[in-house]
Design an enzyme around this catalytic site. Structure first.
Site, PDB file in Angstrom:
ATOM      1  N   SER A 166       7.659 -10.322  -0.780  1.00 38.94           N
ATOM      2  CA  SER A 166       8.929  -9.951  -1.401  1.00 38.94           C
ATOM      3  C   SER A 166       9.973 -11.043  -1.241  1.00 38.94           C
ATOM      4  CB  SER A 166       9.472  -8.666  -0.777  1.00 38.94           C
ATOM      5  OG  SER A 166       8.540  -7.614  -0.893  1.00 38.94           O
TER       6      SER A 166
HETATM    7  N1  SAH Z   1       4.962  -6.826   2.997  1.00 37.48           N
HETATM    8  C1  SAH Z   1       4.244  -7.900   2.351  1.00 37.48           C
HETATM    9  C2  SAH Z   1       4.263  -7.827   0.846  1.00 37.48           C
HETATM   10  C3  SAH Z   1       3.301  -6.826   0.391  1.00 37.48           C
HETATM   11  S1  SAH Z   1       2.805  -6.779  -1.304  1.00 37.48           S
HETATM   12  C4  SAH Z   1       4.725  -9.266   2.801  1.00 37.48           C
HETATM   13  O1  SAH Z   1       5.660  -9.348   3.608  1.00 37.48           O
HETATM   14  O2  SAH Z   1       4.132 -10.262   2.381  1.00 37.48           O
HETATM   15  C5  SAH Z   1       2.061  -5.168  -1.242  1.00 37.48           C
HETATM   16  C6  SAH Z   1       0.805  -5.077  -0.416  1.00 37.48           C
HETATM   17  O3  SAH Z   1       0.429  -3.718  -0.360  1.00 37.48           O
HETATM   18  C7  SAH Z   1      -0.380  -5.831  -1.009  1.00 37.48           C
HETATM   19  O4  SAH Z   1      -0.886  -6.727  -0.089  1.00 37.48           O
HETATM   20  C8  SAH Z   1      -1.381  -4.710  -1.321  1.00 37.48           C
HETATM   21  O5  SAH Z   1      -2.729  -5.106  -1.172  1.00 37.48           O
HETATM   22  C9  SAH Z   1      -0.975  -3.651  -0.321  1.00 37.48           C
HETATM   23  N2  SAH Z   1      -1.382  -2.283  -0.641  1.00 37.48           N
HETATM   24  C10 SAH Z   1      -1.343  -1.621  -1.815  1.00 37.48           C
HETATM   25  N3  SAH Z   1      -1.791  -0.362  -1.682  1.00 37.48           N
HETATM   26  C11 SAH Z   1      -2.137  -0.207  -0.376  1.00 37.48           C
HETATM   27  C12 SAH Z   1      -2.673   0.874   0.390  1.00 37.48           C
HETATM   28  N4  SAH Z   1      -2.946   2.072  -0.143  1.00 37.48           N
HETATM   29  N5  SAH Z   1      -2.896   0.657   1.705  1.00 37.48           N
HETATM   30  C13 SAH Z   1      -2.640  -0.550   2.282  1.00 37.48           C
HETATM   31  N6  SAH Z   1      -2.128  -1.594   1.607  1.00 37.48           N
HETATM   32  C14 SAH Z   1      -1.878  -1.436   0.293  1.00 37.48           C
END
Ligand code: SAH
Length: 215
Positions: free
Chosen positions: A52
């Site tokens: 993000s």
């Molecule tokens: N917080 C992260 C950005 C995350 S982007 C950072 O600081 O870089 C969103 C993430 O959520 C992705 O990596 C995706 O694979 C994960 N995601 C999506 N659905 C999910 C689920 N049900 N359980 C765990 N992770 C999930």
């Protein structure tokens, strides 16, 4: 980054500003995109996922109102950057990621920079992580069809859940707080996140809702 992107937009929590000034964001960015590390934007990290924008990381963290002794759960580890900030701000952080490759990379990175109170778990985060519940704060960094019921149930008394809710046509950041069996929430700002997958998230292909009831 801290002054121009965060303070100027109203982030006030001193510990948070210190965390964001201390944790090196470029450590969590793919080498090819390293020059974008401190820009005012999200950045692709592979597997069609993004880290993000710095302001969004700060805003979501500030909403948890962490003082330092909390146990926090993050859903969506991605690069591990948000988890690192939470690790700086709280006592213990569990962060769940559904892509094994991203989970492994984030865990290695966190270890490399010496953050040892963050545990990365490869799992469907839409179910939460009952093993270590309740949590004083839960943060979801992907957009859910609604605040997932298991996450609400895993909140401690007075605990807060920050979650983007909506689909590809529009999402709003919601902040929930638990008081016994009651939950209050405020809608904070419009946001744009990748979809939360899994049982209480969106479908595995596109944004189709899997018709899973939120019960
Ligand atoms: N917080 C992260 C950005 C995350 S982007 C950072 O600081 O870089 C969103 C993430 O959520 C992705 O990596 C995706 O694979 C994960 N995601 C999506 N659905 C999910 C689920 N049900 N359980 C765990 N992770 C999930």
């Amino acid at each position: 980054m801290v002054k121009d992107q965060l303070v100027r937009r109203g982030i006030r929590d001193e510990r948070l500003l210190k965390a964001m000034g201390t944790i090196a964001r470029h450590e969590f960015i793919p080498a090819k995109k390293i020059e974008l590390a401190y820009e005012d934007q999200p950045i692709g990290i592979g597997k069609r996922q993004t880290i993000s924008q710095p302001y969004m990381v700060a805003l979501m963290t500030e909403l948890l109102e962490l003082k330092g002794d909390e146990v926090v759960l993050e859903i969506g580890t991605g690069s591990g950057y948000q988890a690192a900030i939470l690790g700086y701000m709280a006592k213990k952080v569990y962060t769940l990621e559904r892509h094994a490759e991203l989970a492994d990379r984030a865990a290695a990175q966190l270890e490399r920079i010496g953050i040892n109170n963050v545990e990365v778990v490869h799992a469907d985060g839409s179910l939460g992580f009952p093993e270590h519940a309740p949590y004083n704060g839960i943060i979801v960094t992907a957009a859910a069809p609604q605040a997932p019921r298991p996450l609400m149930e895993q909140l401690a008394e007075g605990g807060r859940l920050v979650v983007p809710v909506g689909g590809p046509k529009g999402q709003k950041l919601q902040c929930w707080q638990r008081f016994g069996d009651k939950y209050n929430h405020v809608v904070v700002v419009p946001v744009s996140f990748v979809p939360l997958r899994g049982k209480y998230g969106w479908g595995l292909r596109g944004w189709r809702h899997r018709r899973k009831r939120n019960k």
